[in-house]
Scaffold this motif. Structure first.
Motif, mmCIF file in Angstrom:
data_model
loop_
_atom_site.group_PDB
_atom_site.id
_atom_site.type_symbol
_atom_site.label_atom_id
_atom_site.label_comp_id
_atom_site.label_asym_id
_atom_site.label_seq_id
_atom_site.Cartn_x
_atom_site.Cartn_y
_atom_site.Cartn_z
ATOM 1 N N TYR A 8 -3.645 -8.451 -9.778
ATOM 2 C CA TYR A 8 -4.669 -8.455 -8.755
ATOM 3 C C TYR A 8 -4.606 -7.078 -7.876
ATOM 4 C CZ TYR A 8 -6.950 -9.779 -4.364
ATOM 5 O OH TYR A 8 -7.782 -9.452 -3.221
ATOM 6 N N SER A 9 -5.741 -6.440 -7.945
ATOM 7 C CA SER A 9 -5.504 -5.123 -7.060
ATOM 8 C C SER A 9 -7.294 -4.784 -6.661
ATOM 9 C CB SER A 9 -5.218 -4.043 -8.039
ATOM 10 O OG SER A 9 -4.971 -2.817 -7.078
ATOM 11 N N VAL A 10 -7.141 -4.357 -5.554
ATOM 12 C CA VAL A 10 -8.436 -4.014 -5.027
ATOM 13 C C VAL A 10 -8.567 -2.278 -4.930
ATOM 14 C CG1 VAL A 10 -10.172 -3.784 -2.948
ATOM 15 C CG2 VAL A 10 -8.729 -5.830 -3.351
ATOM 16 N N GLU A 25 2.031 0.631 -12.927
ATOM 17 C CA GLU A 25 2.372 1.996 -12.322
ATOM 18 C C GLU A 25 1.066 3.054 -12.621
ATOM 19 O OE1 GLU A 25 5.124 3.332 -11.429
ATOM 20 O OE2 GLU A 25 5.828 1.308 -11.347
ATOM 21 N N GLN A 26 0.147 2.666 -13.631
ATOM 22 C CA GLN A 26 -1.096 3.703 -13.638
ATOM 23 C C GLN A 26 -2.112 3.251 -12.277
ATOM 24 O OE1 GLN A 26 -1.556 5.643 -16.340
ATOM 25 N NE2 GLN A 26 -3.106 6.422 -15.257
ATOM 26 N N ILE A 27 -2.062 2.203 -11.791
ATOM 27 C CA ILE A 27 -2.849 1.889 -10.626
ATOM 28 C C ILE A 27 -2.375 2.494 -9.672
ATOM 29 C CG2 ILE A 27 -3.681 0.263 -8.996
ATOM 30 C CD1 ILE A 27 -3.632 -1.897 -11.404
ATOM 31 N N LYS A 28 -1.016 2.433 -9.433
ATOM 32 C CA LYS A 28 -0.145 3.111 -8.360
ATOM 33 C C LYS A 28 -0.389 4.541 -8.203
ATOM 34 C CE LYS A 28 4.027 3.789 -8.522
ATOM 35 N NZ LYS A 28 5.714 3.439 -8.446
ATOM 36 N N ASP A 29 -0.180 5.111 -9.599
ATOM 37 C CA ASP A 29 -0.338 6.577 -9.669
ATOM 38 C C ASP A 29 -1.527 7.285 -9.475
ATOM 39 O OD1 ASP A 29 2.312 6.526 -9.915
ATOM 40 O OD2 ASP A 29 2.417 6.625 -11.985
ATOM 41 N N THR A 30 -2.464 6.570 -10.054
ATOM 42 C CA THR A 30 -3.990 6.958 -9.941
ATOM 43 C C THR A 30 -4.673 6.834 -8.627
ATOM 44 O OG1 THR A 30 -4.164 6.618 -12.423
ATOM 45 C CG2 THR A 30 -6.126 6.980 -11.009
ATOM 46 N N THR A 31 -4.724 5.628 -8.070
ATOM 47 C CA THR A 31 -5.209 5.234 -7.059
ATOM 48 C C THR A 31 -4.600 5.248 -5.504
ATOM 49 O OG1 THR A 31 -4.923 2.850 -7.030
ATOM 50 C CG2 THR A 31 -6.707 3.879 -8.418
ATOM 51 N N VAL A 91 0.858 -1.169 -0.034
ATOM 52 C CA VAL A 91 0.007 0.191 -0.048
ATOM 53 C C VAL A 91 0.828 1.290 -0.101
ATOM 54 C CG1 VAL A 91 -1.684 1.237 1.204
ATOM 55 C CG2 VAL A 91 -1.743 -1.185 1.232
ATOM 56 N N HIS A 92 0.673 2.035 -0.990
ATOM 57 C CA HIS A 92 1.649 3.231 -1.088
ATOM 58 C C HIS A 92 1.074 4.274 -0.339
ATOM 59 C CE1 HIS A 92 4.102 1.335 -4.065
ATOM 60 N NE2 HIS A 92 3.039 0.559 -4.454
ATOM 61 N N HIS A 105 -3.122 2.601 -4.536
ATOM 62 C CA HIS A 105 -3.207 1.146 -4.124
ATOM 63 C C HIS A 105 -1.993 0.499 -4.741
ATOM 64 C CE1 HIS A 105 -7.003 1.744 -1.999
ATOM 65 N NE2 HIS A 105 -7.473 2.304 -2.900
ATOM 66 N N GLY A 106 -1.753 -0.660 -4.055
ATOM 67 C CA GLY A 106 -0.833 -1.785 -4.729
ATOM 68 C C GLY A 106 -1.311 -2.701 -5.481
#
Length: 303
Positions: free
Chosen positions: A261-263, A233-239, A12-13, A241-242
């Protein structure tokens, strides 16, 4: 697809917390002003027409107002009562939730109070059942607008948000129970018909808030793609979330595949799926509704 390796631990970032200051603050201010106008108009139309008591401190303020008028012949201003009642919850919110959240919430409370005193009574219908249903829907909509602006309409909403922040629970149904206790007093003073109709009003309002509040709606994404690092990287930067990466084999053609896999929260799904398809037009995305998450899940703070 079968997994070839044990998935890595999801991380979790920390929040970046950045948004364009003018755009973010202007949107927040607009939502709060709009919510206060909608709530005040709803009070002076549906609520007054049905003689109802909305939830929270707005309902308690109306109860005090009407009690003073009927039993003492004193006309008390809505603004003074509402601001006084919200003083202690605002202090608690300032300490537990955040400074900006509390200040924007106080703006919402003040605007709603002043507009309620200024706007003349304008009943739209005398049908009490219609008043309960549509008044409750509009009230829930105004609270939801306020929550989207990362603020609250005050009173019991301060309590609900504090419980959500500290205990990670959806507290709106508990607030509904508390409002029902207040209506018992209103029923004893002004008749049980108004109190019972107010329960319908508050139930409709609570369900709309529960439906529209995005903070407790979560979605699981399974994304199969050959460009997994870029999508992550898109998931991390936008949300913020890990994600967990699985390496596997597509059984149809025997080729190696990566599965992410991501929530994430439900209001972020469209943005992520659109970005994933732009990165990899052949990506296969499975979207699942997630009822509950246990563990370290990033939630954007109200403040």
């Amino acid at each position: 697809m079968q997994s070839k390796q044990t998935p890595s631990t999801q991380t979790v970032h920390p929040q970046s917390g950045w948004e364009p200051p003018l755009t973010g603050q202007a949107r927040r201010l607009f939502l709060i002003v709009l919510a206060s106008v909608v709530m005040a108009v709803n009070i002076k139309s549906f609520v007054d027409a049905g003689g109802l008591f909305p939830g929270g401190f707005n309902g308690l303020t109306l109860l005090i107002q009407r009690s003073a008028q009927q039993f003492a012949g004193v006309a008390l201003p809505f603004t003074a009562i509402n601001l006084l009642l919200n003083a202690i919850p605002a202090i608690v919110s300032f300490r537990l939730i955040g400074k900006r959240f509390t200040l924007y919430s106080c703006l919402m409370i003040a605007l709603t109070s002043v507009l309620t005193d200024i706007i003349p009574s304008m009943p739209l219908t005398n049908d009490v059942l219609l008043v309960c249903i549509f008044g409750g829907i509009i009230n829930g909509f105004s609270i939801s607008l306020c929550l989207l602006g990362r603020a609250t309409s005050g009173g019991t909403d301060f309590i609900a948000v504090a419980l959500s922040e500290r205990l990670n629970v959806d507290a709106w149904n508990y607030i509904f129970i508390g409002n029902c206790l207040m209506l018992v007093v209103a029923g004893m003073l002004f008749g049980w018909d108004k109190a019972l109709y107010s329960i319908i009003f508050q139930f409709a309002s609570t369900q709309i808030v529960h439906l529209l509040d995005p903070r407790f709606k979560r979605t699981t994404l399974f994304i199969i793609s050959n460009r997994a690092p870029e999508i992550y990287e898109q998931i991390k930067d936008t949300t913020h979330h890990g994600a967990t990466l699985f390496h596997g084999i597509g059984l149809y053609n025997g080729e190696e595949r990566d599965l992410i896999y991501s929530v994430i929260t439900s209001d972020q799904v469209k943005e992520i799926t659109r970005a994933a398809r732009e990165i990899d037009p052949h990506a296969f995305i499975n979207i699942l509704k997630t009822d509950q998450v246990a563990g370290n899940f990033y939630r954007r703070p109200h403040d």
